[in-house]
Design an enzyme around this catalytic site. Structure first.
Site, mmCIF file in Angstrom:
data_model
loop_
_atom_site.group_PDB
_atom_site.id
_atom_site.type_symbol
_atom_site.label_atom_id
_atom_site.label_comp_id
_atom_site.label_asym_id
_atom_site.label_seq_id
_atom_site.Cartn_x
_atom_site.Cartn_y
_atom_site.Cartn_z
ATOM 1 N N LYS A 1 26.270 87.009 41.401
ATOM 2 C CA LYS A 1 25.943 87.022 39.958
ATOM 3 C C LYS A 1 24.528 87.536 39.725
ATOM 4 O O LYS A 1 24.302 88.377 38.859
ATOM 5 C CB LYS A 1 26.077 85.596 39.403
ATOM 6 N N ASN A 2 23.577 87.011 40.494
ATOM 7 C CA ASN A 2 22.177 87.325 40.209
ATOM 8 C C ASN A 2 21.774 88.725 40.647
ATOM 9 O O ASN A 2 20.692 89.195 40.297
ATOM 10 C CB ASN A 2 21.261 86.272 40.844
ATOM 11 N N CYS B 1 16.077 76.042 28.452
ATOM 12 C CA CYS B 1 17.415 75.640 28.874
ATOM 13 C C CYS B 1 17.277 74.369 29.690
ATOM 14 O O CYS B 1 16.171 73.872 29.906
ATOM 15 C CB CYS B 1 18.105 76.740 29.670
ATOM 16 N N ARG C 1 11.254 78.009 30.895
ATOM 17 C CA ARG C 1 11.521 79.386 31.298
ATOM 18 C C ARG C 1 10.950 80.435 30.332
ATOM 19 O O ARG C 1 11.709 81.177 29.685
ATOM 20 C CB ARG C 1 13.027 79.593 31.517
ATOM 21 N N ASP D 1 6.642 85.326 29.487
ATOM 22 C CA ASP D 1 5.321 85.954 29.380
ATOM 23 C C ASP D 1 5.067 86.987 30.475
ATOM 24 O O ASP D 1 4.446 88.027 30.230
ATOM 25 C CB ASP D 1 4.220 84.875 29.392
ATOM 26 N N VAL E 1 11.484 86.453 39.643
ATOM 27 C CA VAL E 1 12.572 87.372 39.991
ATOM 28 C C VAL E 1 12.860 88.293 38.805
ATOM 29 O O VAL E 1 12.856 89.525 38.915
ATOM 30 C CB VAL E 1 13.833 86.573 40.381
ATOM 31 N N ASP F 1 18.020 77.440 43.678
ATOM 32 C CA ASP F 1 19.443 77.437 43.317
ATOM 33 C C ASP F 1 20.312 76.711 44.346
ATOM 34 O O ASP F 1 21.524 76.578 44.158
ATOM 35 C CB ASP F 1 19.958 78.883 43.146
ATOM 36 N N ARG G 1 30.182 80.094 34.696
ATOM 37 C CA ARG G 1 29.132 81.127 34.644
ATOM 38 C C ARG G 1 28.875 81.703 36.025
ATOM 39 O O ARG G 1 28.461 82.866 36.144
ATOM 40 C CB ARG G 1 27.805 80.508 34.178
HETATM 41 C C1 LIG Z 1 19.848 85.701 36.784
HETATM 42 C C2 LIG Z 1 18.936 85.290 37.871
HETATM 43 O O1 LIG Z 1 18.641 86.041 38.781
HETATM 44 N N1 LIG Z 1 18.524 84.027 37.866
HETATM 45 C C3 LIG Z 1 17.675 83.533 38.921
HETATM 46 C C4 LIG Z 1 16.252 83.934 38.638
HETATM 47 O O2 LIG Z 1 15.908 83.408 37.367
HETATM 48 P P1 LIG Z 1 14.593 83.908 36.657
HETATM 49 O O3 LIG Z 1 14.353 85.341 36.978
HETATM 50 O O4 LIG Z 1 14.703 83.518 35.224
HETATM 51 O O5 LIG Z 1 13.486 83.011 37.364
HETATM 52 P P2 LIG Z 1 11.987 83.389 37.698
HETATM 53 O O6 LIG Z 1 11.883 83.815 39.108
HETATM 54 O O7 LIG Z 1 11.510 84.326 36.660
HETATM 55 O O8 LIG Z 1 11.259 81.995 37.504
HETATM 56 C C5 LIG Z 1 10.379 81.464 38.466
HETATM 57 C C6 LIG Z 1 9.330 80.632 37.791
HETATM 58 O O9 LIG Z 1 8.477 81.480 37.023
HETATM 59 C C7 LIG Z 1 8.365 81.004 35.698
HETATM 60 N N2 LIG Z 1 8.216 82.168 34.799
HETATM 61 C C8 LIG Z 1 9.105 83.182 34.860
HETATM 62 C C9 LIG Z 1 8.991 84.271 34.034
HETATM 63 C C10 LIG Z 1 7.904 84.324 33.130
HETATM 64 O O10 LIG Z 1 7.733 85.273 32.360
HETATM 65 N N3 LIG Z 1 7.021 83.286 33.105
HETATM 66 C C11 LIG Z 1 7.148 82.198 33.928
HETATM 67 O O11 LIG Z 1 6.328 81.277 33.880
HETATM 68 C C12 LIG Z 1 9.681 80.248 35.471
HETATM 69 O O12 LIG Z 1 9.579 79.319 34.399
HETATM 70 C C13 LIG Z 1 9.860 79.585 36.816
HETATM 71 O O13 LIG Z 1 9.058 78.432 36.882
HETATM 72 O O14 LIG Z 1 15.407 83.397 39.657
HETATM 73 C C14 LIG Z 1 15.401 81.967 39.717
HETATM 74 C C15 LIG Z 1 14.397 81.564 40.775
HETATM 75 O O15 LIG Z 1 14.800 81.972 42.026
HETATM 76 C C16 LIG Z 1 16.797 81.457 40.015
HETATM 77 O O16 LIG Z 1 16.799 80.065 39.923
HETATM 78 C C17 LIG Z 1 17.805 82.016 39.021
HETATM 79 O O17 LIG Z 1 19.104 81.725 39.447
HETATM 80 C C1 LIG Z 2 19.644 79.272 37.156
HETATM 81 C C2 LIG Z 2 20.614 80.137 37.452
HETATM 82 O O1 LIG Z 2 20.989 81.181 36.703
HETATM 83 P P1 LIG Z 2 20.332 81.779 35.373
HETATM 84 O O2 LIG Z 2 18.990 82.306 35.733
HETATM 85 O O3 LIG Z 2 21.282 82.852 34.981
HETATM 86 O O4 LIG Z 2 20.272 80.632 34.373
HETATM 87 C C3 LIG Z 2 21.378 80.035 38.717
HETATM 88 O O5 LIG Z 2 22.059 81.013 39.076
HETATM 89 O O6 LIG Z 2 21.325 78.973 39.367
#
Ligand SMILES: CC(=O)N[C@H]1[C@@H](OP(=O)(O)OP(=O)(O)OC[C@H]2O[C@@H](n3ccc(=O)[nH]c3=O)[C@H](O)[C@@H]2O)O[C@H](CO)[C@@H](O)[C@@H]1O
Ligand SMILES: C=C(OP(=O)(O)O)C(=O)O
Length: 433
Positions: A22-23, A130, A135, A138, A178, A320, A412
């Site tokens: 999915k990711n 969520c 999340r 920025d 990510v 995850d 999902r």
């Molecule tokens: C669709 C997808 O791929 N989802 C994955 C992706 O989510 P996602 O890409 O949303 O997660 P991030 O790696 O961005 O988040 C990591 C951390 O950075 C923080 N953050 C992130 C962006 C930002 O602009 N500012 C900020 O502060 C987040 O709140 C969190 O504490 O990586 C996460 C961390 O491995 C996984 O749990 C999710 O399953």
């Molecule tokens: C947190 C997850 O996904 P998403 O970033 O799509 O909410 C996940 O795959 O565990």
């Protein structure tokens, strides 16, 4: 509404096919916006999130076609049967990602970079918080600014514009993200000049995206390391790309084999994508070996051992997988400490695991889990995707019947979950709630 009924206590045995990730699939689909030529993705999982992303792209003007129609039920529990989707963004009809669509799935924000790079503007709803944390986005916005975009926030929407196109820049992420790395990578592929992304995420899904972008004609170096260099090109072209296998799905079923004292072949799983999970399982007493077509996981004798773990960005132990590891630890000998360092509220499964008889004490971002002799089935409520999976795992090992409500979270991220588990001997069924 539907619910899952699991009558636990049966060791899993057999083959479980691992789906496309999915990711990885979600950013790959968003990458279709970067080109007016078709992007063909194979090995896509059948998941609600994929449909949500397809709906959003369709709203933006992308033609989305499943090869061979809907693909039917396809692939028994033992055979992978990913779908092939052709995404054609010959023209972009709209640059607005509306609230109604973005709120359904946070990964919708991945259209920001591609829209901005291709069209010079994007208006994307803020995704909001969520269950697992606030999340923010920025870091995504800072990355777009570093490439020359102007960003304004109005009535819950990000208005991003770069009328003369994005220009390469230096992006230094203060923390690993990510999604922000993916948005930056996609946008930089069409920016003028060189972009350097420092403290980039190193997850396998980033490497997969970079490989696909490269096949489309992008010039990317260093994906999979903390420093990625992108030389922007004027246009990207058509490509075919196979989505990599889902390391979190594979890890979840590996935990299922371990917690039930089973013996399962994970067809298509790749140990190199999930080394931290494999190490954890081995330390906990499971045997994990490469097989001819994936990974074999078994724990036929011996107790589950208590193993401490702290979540971290790749190659560390994935957030995850934290909830699933916690489910395993509820039946371990001794006490394990699990620390969540990525999301501030990712212990939603704890209160539900307690209903099954687990002993868990939370102190801030740390959970201390003391193994019990047995779990006993009960009705529980799924609260987010991986929390839901931890309840499935506990239910598979518990005595009696566990009833899991709110399945939309599981849908999902886990393709045909009950079919895959039933194919390996679990007593599990989906019934109307
Ligand atoms: C669709 C997808 O791929 N989802 C994955 C992706 O989510 P996602 O890409 O949303 O997660 P991030 O790696 O961005 O988040 C990591 C951390 O950075 C923080 N953050 C992130 C962006 C930002 O602009 N500012 C900020 O502060 C987040 O709140 C969190 O504490 O990586 C996460 C961390 O491995 C996984 O749990 C999710 O399953
Ligand atoms: C947190 C997850 O996904 P998403 O970033 O799509 O909410 C996940 O795959 O565990």
């Amino acid at each position: 509404m539907e619910k899952l009924l699991i009558r636990g206590g049966r060791p899993l045995a057999g083959r479980i096919a691992i789906s496309g990730a999915k990711n990885a699939a979600l950013p790959l689909m968003a990458a279709a916006l970067l080109t007016d030529r078709p992007l063909r993705l194979t090995n896509l999982p059948r998941l609600a999130d994929i449909t949500t992303m397809a709906d959003l792209l369709n709203h933006l003007g992308v033609s989305v076609m499943l090869e061979g129609g809907n693909g039917g039920a396809g692939g028994g529990a033992g055979q992978p049967a990913g779908r092939t989707m052709v995404l054609d963004a010959a023209t972009i009809a709209d640059t607005v990602a509306p609230y109604d669509m973005v709120r359904r799935m946070r990964a919708s924000v991945l259209v920001l970079g591609p829209l901005l790079a291709r069209c010079g503007e994007a208006i994307v709803s803020l995704p909001g918080g969520c269950a697992i944390g606030t999340r923010p986005i920025d870091l995504h916005l800072d990355a777009m600014r570093a490439m020359g975009a102007e960003i304004a926030l109005e009535t819950g929407y990000v208005h991003a514009s770069a009328p003369r196109g994005l220009v390469g820049g230096r992006i230094v992420f203060p923390k690993v993200s990510v999604g922000a790395t993916e948005n930056a990578l996609m946008a930089a592929s069409l920016a003028r000049g060189e972009t350097v992304i420092e403290n980039a995420a190193r997850e396998p899904e980033i490497v997969d995206l970079a490989q696909c972008l490269t096949a489309m004609g992008a010039h990317i170096d260093g994906a999979g390391t903390a420093a990625i260099r992108v030389q922007g090109v004027a246009a990207l072209g058509a490509a075919t790309h196979a989505v990599l296998p889902d390391r979190i799905e594979a890890g979840s079923y590996a935990m299922a084999a371990a917690i039930t004292g089973g013996d399962v072949d994970l067809v298509g799983a790749r140990a190199d994508l999930m080394a931290a999970t494999v190490d954890y399982l081995r330390a906990a007493g499971a045997e994990v070996v490469a097989s001819s077509d994936g990974l074999r996981v078994r724990r036929v004798a011996g107790p589950i051992r208590a193993v401490d773990v702290e979540t971290a960005p790749f190659p560390g132990f994935a957030t995850d997988m934290q909830a699933q590891a916690m489910a395993l630890m509820t039946l371990a000998q001794g006490t394990a400490t699990l620390s969540e360092t990525i999301f501030e509220n990712r212990f939603m499964h704890v209160s539900e695991l307690l209903r099954l008889g687990a002993r868990i004490h939370i102190d801030g971002g740390t959970a201390r889990v003391t193994g019990v002799e047995r779990l006993i089935g009960a009705p529980v409520m799924a609260t987010d995707l991986r929390a839901s999976m931890s309840l499935v795992l506990a239910g598979l090992a518990a005595e009696g019947e566990t009833e899991i409500n709110r399945l939309y979270h599981l849908d999902r991220g886990y393709e045909r979950l009950e079919m895959k588990l039933a194919g390996a001997g679990a007593d599990i069924e989906r019934v109307p709630a």
